[in-house]
Design a protein around this motif. Sequence first.
Motif, PDB file in Angstrom:
ATOM      1  N   ARG A  73      37.720  35.740  29.332  1.00  0.00           N
ATOM      2  CA  ARG A  73      38.758  35.508  30.328  1.00  0.00           C
ATOM      3  C   ARG A  73      39.227  34.053  30.244  1.00  0.00           C
ATOM      4  O   ARG A  73      38.403  33.143  30.262  1.00  0.00           O
ATOM      5  N   ALA A  74      40.520  33.867  30.146  1.00  0.00           N
ATOM      6  CA  ALA A  74      41.117  32.527  30.108  1.00  0.00           C
ATOM      7  C   ALA A  74      41.967  32.357  31.357  1.00  0.00           C
ATOM      8  O   ALA A  74      43.020  32.985  31.485  1.00  0.00           O
ATOM      9  N   TYR A  75      41.504  31.510  32.274  1.00  0.00           N
ATOM     10  CA  TYR A  75      42.146  31.357  33.576  1.00  0.00           C
ATOM     11  C   TYR A  75      43.166  30.220  33.574  1.00  0.00           C
ATOM     12  O   TYR A  75      42.973  29.172  32.961  1.00  0.00           O
ATOM     13  N   ARG A  76      44.228  30.458  34.308  1.00  0.00           N
ATOM     14  CA  ARG A  76      45.192  29.435  34.673  1.00  0.00           C
ATOM     15  C   ARG A  76      45.477  29.647  36.151  1.00  0.00           C
ATOM     16  O   ARG A  76      46.212  30.523  36.540  1.00  0.00           O
ATOM     17  N   GLY A  77      44.865  28.803  36.977  1.00  0.00           N
ATOM     18  CA  GLY A  77      44.922  29.046  38.403  1.00  0.00           C
ATOM     19  C   GLY A  77      44.106  30.280  38.732  1.00  0.00           C
ATOM     20  O   GLY A  77      42.970  30.437  38.294  1.00  0.00           O
ATOM     21  N   ARG A  78      44.686  31.173  39.510  1.00  0.00           N
ATOM     22  CA  ARG A  78      43.991  32.409  39.865  1.00  0.00           C
ATOM     23  C   ARG A  78      44.199  33.527  38.863  1.00  0.00           C
ATOM     24  O   ARG A  78      43.566  34.570  38.943  1.00  0.00           O
ATOM     25  N   ASN A 102      35.818  50.604  21.678  1.00  0.00           N
ATOM     26  CA  ASN A 102      36.674  50.413  22.843  1.00  0.00           C
ATOM     27  C   ASN A 102      37.172  48.974  22.904  1.00  0.00           C
ATOM     28  O   ASN A 102      36.397  48.030  22.706  1.00  0.00           O
ATOM     29  N   MET A 103      38.452  48.822  23.197  1.00  0.00           N
ATOM     30  CA  MET A 103      39.044  47.497  23.310  1.00  0.00           C
ATOM     31  C   MET A 103      40.033  47.495  24.467  1.00  0.00           C
ATOM     32  O   MET A 103      40.704  48.497  24.725  1.00  0.00           O
ATOM     33  N   ARG A 104      40.113  46.374  25.164  1.00  0.00           N
ATOM     34  CA  ARG A 104      41.075  46.230  26.245  1.00  0.00           C
ATOM     35  C   ARG A 104      41.616  44.807  26.229  1.00  0.00           C
ATOM     36  O   ARG A 104      40.948  43.873  25.782  1.00  0.00           O
ATOM     37  N   MET A 105      42.826  44.633  26.757  1.00  0.00           N
ATOM     38  CA  MET A 105      43.348  43.298  27.015  1.00  0.00           C
ATOM     39  C   MET A 105      44.401  43.419  28.101  1.00  0.00           C
ATOM     40  O   MET A 105      45.097  44.434  28.193  1.00  0.00           O
ATOM     41  N   GLY A 106      44.499  42.386  28.932  1.00  0.00           N
ATOM     42  CA  GLY A 106      45.435  42.471  30.029  1.00  0.00           C
ATOM     43  C   GLY A 106      45.405  41.258  30.931  1.00  0.00           C
ATOM     44  O   GLY A 106      45.133  40.138  30.476  1.00  0.00           O
ATOM     45  N   TRP A 107      45.636  41.502  32.211  1.00  0.00           N
ATOM     46  CA  TRP A 107      45.816  40.439  33.206  1.00  0.00           C
ATOM     47  C   TRP A 107      44.870  40.660  34.371  1.00  0.00           C
ATOM     48  O   TRP A 107      44.583  41.788  34.762  1.00  0.00           O
ATOM     49  N   GLU A 108      44.373  39.541  34.921  1.00  0.00           N
ATOM     50  CA  GLU A 108      43.467  39.601  36.066  1.00  0.00           C
ATOM     51  C   GLU A 108      43.834  38.511  37.064  1.00  0.00           C
ATOM     52  O   GLU A 108      44.261  37.426  36.691  1.00  0.00           O
ATOM     53  N   ARG A 109      43.668  38.801  38.343  1.00  0.00           N
ATOM     54  CA  ARG A 109      43.867  37.814  39.398  1.00  0.00           C
ATOM     55  C   ARG A 109      42.614  37.786  40.269  1.00  0.00           C
ATOM     56  O   ARG A 109      42.110  38.832  40.672  1.00  0.00           O
ATOM     57  N   LYS A 110      42.124  36.584  40.540  1.00  0.00           N
ATOM     58  CA  LYS A 110      40.873  36.422  41.267  1.00  0.00           C
ATOM     59  C   LYS A 110      41.106  35.677  42.573  1.00  0.00           C
ATOM     60  O   LYS A 110      41.952  34.787  42.659  1.00  0.00           O
ATOM     61  N   SER A 120      38.395  40.576  42.320  1.00  0.00           N
ATOM     62  CA  SER A 120      39.484  40.494  41.353  1.00  0.00           C
ATOM     63  C   SER A 120      40.134  41.865  41.203  1.00  0.00           C
ATOM     64  O   SER A 120      39.542  42.900  41.511  1.00  0.00           O
ATOM     65  N   PHE A 121      41.355  41.844  40.733  1.00  0.00           N
ATOM     66  CA  PHE A 121      42.073  43.074  40.380  1.00  0.00           C
ATOM     67  C   PHE A 121      42.972  42.747  39.201  1.00  0.00           C
ATOM     68  O   PHE A 121      43.319  41.584  38.964  1.00  0.00           O
TER      69      PHE A 121
END
Length: 206
Positions: A73-78, A102-110, A120-121
């Motif tokens: 996970r690479a965070y920038r702010g939340r 299995n592989m995934r990639m996407g966006w997360e907000r904490k 987080s979601f």
Amino acid sequence: MKKAILIFISILMFSFVLIGQEEVIDELMEDSKFEFPYRYKMIGLNVTPLMSKLIPFNRTNPLVSGPYMMSYRAYRGRNAFRFGLGANLSSETFNNNSASLNMRMGWERKKSFYDNWSYSFGLDFFVSGGSFNLVANGNNEDGAFGLGFVWGIEYFFNPKVSLNIETAFYMGGGDDGPVFQFIPPVGLNLNFLIPRKSRNIDEYDE
């Protein structure tokens, strides 16, 4: 099927746009007892197989621990760009029809909600071949791909080490038709903050 693929790609690109937006945040997680930099990265390892060895809980197969064994996970702010990978590939798994990738990639907000705790979601694009590595989950040799809505909870021992679990609902398709899969929170992840290089220490402390 082509329309579905275009929808998946459009939503994924929209997620990346959200990640790339500069956002002025006075405090990253206002209810947290820890201070976090504006930009930081964490790598996580699925420790469920290890925990099942120490505390068996009558598990018959410690390797059945969810689809992903490592995460990034690479965070920038939340907001964060997230990536996960899991594989069970060997001559034995191919012979008994239990191989998986299995592989995934996407966006997360904490967001923190109390002291050491945060929730987080997010939204993932996933690709699966074989199975999701779950109990009683059938093997799909043709594979599947689609979108997943993700929710998680995380406990920070300190700003550099945490434990988290996640659950997700995947929707997609493959050669065998539509795929709807609920991923229970079976994987316990141990996460470590990746230290910045000394020459970037000023940026790290922003």
